[in-house]
Motif scaffolding. Structure first.
Motif, short mmCIF file in Angstrom:
data_model
loop_
_atom_site.label_atom_id
_atom_site.label_comp_id
_atom_site.label_asym_id
_atom_site.label_seq_id
_atom_site.Cartn_x
_atom_site.Cartn_y
_atom_site.Cartn_z
N ASP A 83 0.70 -0.98 0.10
CA ASP A 83 -0.44 -0.11 0.16
C ASP A 83 1.00 1.09 -0.45
N THR A 84 2.24 1.65 -0.07
CA THR A 84 3.15 1.97 0.08
C THR A 84 3.02 2.97 -0.72
N HIS A 85 3.15 4.20 -1.43
CA HIS A 85 3.27 5.33 -2.17
C HIS A 85 4.26 5.14 -2.64
N PHE A 86 5.18 4.63 -3.71
CA PHE A 86 6.55 4.98 -4.07
C PHE A 86 6.83 6.06 -4.86
N ILE A 87 7.76 6.48 -4.31
CA ILE A 87 7.95 8.12 -5.85
C ILE A 87 9.60 7.82 -5.70
N PHE A 88 9.85 7.78 -6.85
CA PHE A 88 11.36 7.64 -7.70
C PHE A 88 11.72 8.83 -8.81
N LEU A 89 12.71 8.87 -8.52
CA LEU A 89 13.20 9.95 -9.45
C LEU A 89 14.74 9.68 -10.48
N SER A 90 13.69 9.49 -11.82
CA SER A 90 14.27 9.23 -11.98
C SER A 90 15.34 9.82 -13.71
N SER A 91 15.39 9.77 -14.77
CA SER A 91 16.30 10.78 -15.61
C SER A 91 15.92 10.79 -17.21
N ASP A 92 16.42 11.60 -17.96
CA ASP A 92 15.78 11.47 -18.42
C ASP A 92 17.04 10.71 -19.63
N TYR A 93 17.98 10.45 -19.16
CA TYR A 93 19.04 9.71 -19.50
C TYR A 93 18.50 7.60 -19.96
N VAL A 94 17.33 8.17 -19.52
CA VAL A 94 16.91 6.90 -20.00
C VAL A 94 16.24 6.03 -21.75
N PHE A 95 16.52 7.68 -22.27
CA PHE A 95 16.23 7.94 -23.65
C PHE A 95 17.70 8.34 -24.45
N LYS A 96 17.44 7.54 -25.75
CA LYS A 96 18.54 7.85 -26.46
C LYS A 96 18.75 9.04 -26.71
N SER A 97 20.06 9.64 -27.43
CA SER A 97 20.08 10.64 -27.48
C SER A 97 19.51 11.07 -29.47
N ASP A 98 18.75 12.36 -29.42
CA ASP A 98 18.12 11.89 -30.56
C ASP A 98 17.95 14.14 -31.09
N SER A 99 18.54 14.43 -32.19
CA SER A 99 18.69 15.79 -31.70
C SER A 99 17.08 16.21 -32.67
N ASN A 100 15.79 15.04 -33.49
CA ASN A 100 15.01 15.51 -34.17
C ASN A 100 13.84 14.41 -33.06
N LYS A 101 13.95 14.20 -32.12
CA LYS A 101 12.95 13.26 -31.02
C LYS A 101 12.41 14.46 -29.44
N ILE A 102 11.04 14.35 -30.02
CA ILE A 102 10.78 14.92 -28.59
C ILE A 102 10.07 13.72 -27.62
N TYR A 103 10.68 12.99 -26.22
CA TYR A 103 10.52 12.26 -25.97
C TYR A 103 8.48 12.33 -24.75
N LYS A 109 12.19 3.80 -24.32
CA LYS A 109 13.48 3.79 -23.45
C LYS A 109 14.51 3.03 -24.98
N PHE A 110 15.82 3.73 -24.76
CA PHE A 110 16.44 3.07 -25.15
C PHE A 110 17.97 3.85 -24.22
N PRO A 111 18.09 3.74 -23.05
CA PRO A 111 19.20 4.89 -22.81
C PRO A 111 20.98 4.49 -23.42
N GLU A 112 21.49 5.02 -23.12
CA GLU A 112 23.26 4.69 -23.71
C GLU A 112 23.55 4.63 -23.18
N THR A 113 23.84 5.04 -22.29
CA THR A 113 25.07 5.13 -20.64
C THR A 113 24.36 4.48 -19.68
N ASP A 114 25.13 3.83 -18.32
CA ASP A 114 25.06 2.71 -17.62
C ASP A 114 24.45 3.20 -16.83
N TYR A 115 24.28 4.74 -16.34
CA TYR A 115 23.67 5.02 -15.69
C TYR A 115 22.11 4.85 -16.02
N GLY A 116 21.56 5.61 -17.54
CA GLY A 116 20.59 5.59 -17.41
C GLY A 116 20.20 4.60 -17.90
#
Length: 263
Positions: A83-103, A109-116
């Motif tokens: 029943d716990t409300h779980f609030i998680f801080l994530s990141s834009d790093y979960v996506f792939k760098s793309d100059s033509n894309k607005i996510y 998702k297609f992360p390009e880094t280990d952090y992502g």
């Protein structure tokens, strides 16, 4: 009165959010100090705000990021009740760098880094195993000075105050997230039971050089010390991560990028 637990309360955003919650005198607060890479015991809480994470850097190994960010998130989630409300801080790093894309929130998702990748795997686990999860994808956090937890703005202050010329990348873009807007939204999420994946970021999409230039403008600093340049090929930063801010978060934004940069 709800009981709210926080991991990462000594981090850059954690410290700010903790002071915000304490000032409200609205919650029973519990600070998690245990090693989250191991199984932990957590008392019954209504809300878990999970901020603890290993940040991306040239010195962060894949194993460290996986153990702290992914395994740590699993351990914290498993220690909470269903029943716990779980609030998680994530990141834009979960996506792939793309100059033509607005996510948007449900884009693949297609992360390009280990952090992502560590953040993306954590999101997947929470989505499949936690009924009441709020996943907040942020971009660059800013909004106050904490010299123990340096960020880009503090990098600018240190160098510009010494009249040092600094290279500022003109090819790394983000939608900066102000800590006050993020804090207010987390409180709203608790009170209004807002669940799901949220893009918690500004409506301003800027590169690091534009951000530094605006910082100089609003604080009366000399921009001649800013050297516009491209990031090195060895950089671990993805260049183009353009999150479309979630409508529910945009309604909560009160601080413009310009006003948020004023010292």
């Amino acid at each position: 009165m709800k009981t709210v637990a926080i991991t990462g309360a000594t981090g850059y955003f954690g410290k700010y959010l903790l002071q915000k919650l304490l000032s409200l005198k609205r919650y029973n607060l519990y600070i998690i100090t245990e090693d989250i890479t191991k199984e932990i015991n957590i008392p019954s809480v209504d809300v878990m705000i999970h901020l603890a994470a290993k940040k991306p850097s040239n010195n962060s190994s894949a194993d460290e990021l996986y153990k702290i960010n992914y395994e740590g998130t699993k351990n914290v989630a498993k220690a909470c009740s269903p029943d716990t409300h779980f609030i998680f801080l994530s990141s834009d790093y979960v996506f792939k760098s793309d100059s033509n894309k607005i996510y948007v929130e449900d884009d693949v998702k297609f992360p390009e880094t280990d952090y992502g990748r560590s953040k993306s795997k954590s999101e997947n686990f929470l989505s499949m195993n936690v009924d009441k999860a709020t996943i907040l994808r942020t971009s660059m956090l800013y909004g106050y000075i904490n010299w123990q937890r340096k960020n880009f703005i503090q990098f600018l202050i240190q160098n510009l105050s010494s009249n040092k010329k600094i290279d500022v990348y003109n090819d790394i873009f983000c939608r900066p997230t102000h800590v006050e807007d993020l804090s207010e939204f987390i409180i709203a999420a608790i009170e209004r039971k807002i669940y799901g994946t949220i893009h918690a970021c500004s409506d301003a999409y800027v590169d690091r050089y534009q951000l530094a230039s605006l910082f100089c403008d609003v604080n009366g600093l000399d921009k001649k010390y800013l050297i516009s340049c491209e990031s090195p090929k060895s950089s671990y930063w993805p260049k183009h991560l353009n999150l479309l801010p979630s409508k529910v978060f945009l309604k909560n934004i009160e601080i413009s990028l310009k006003n948020g940069l004023v010292l």
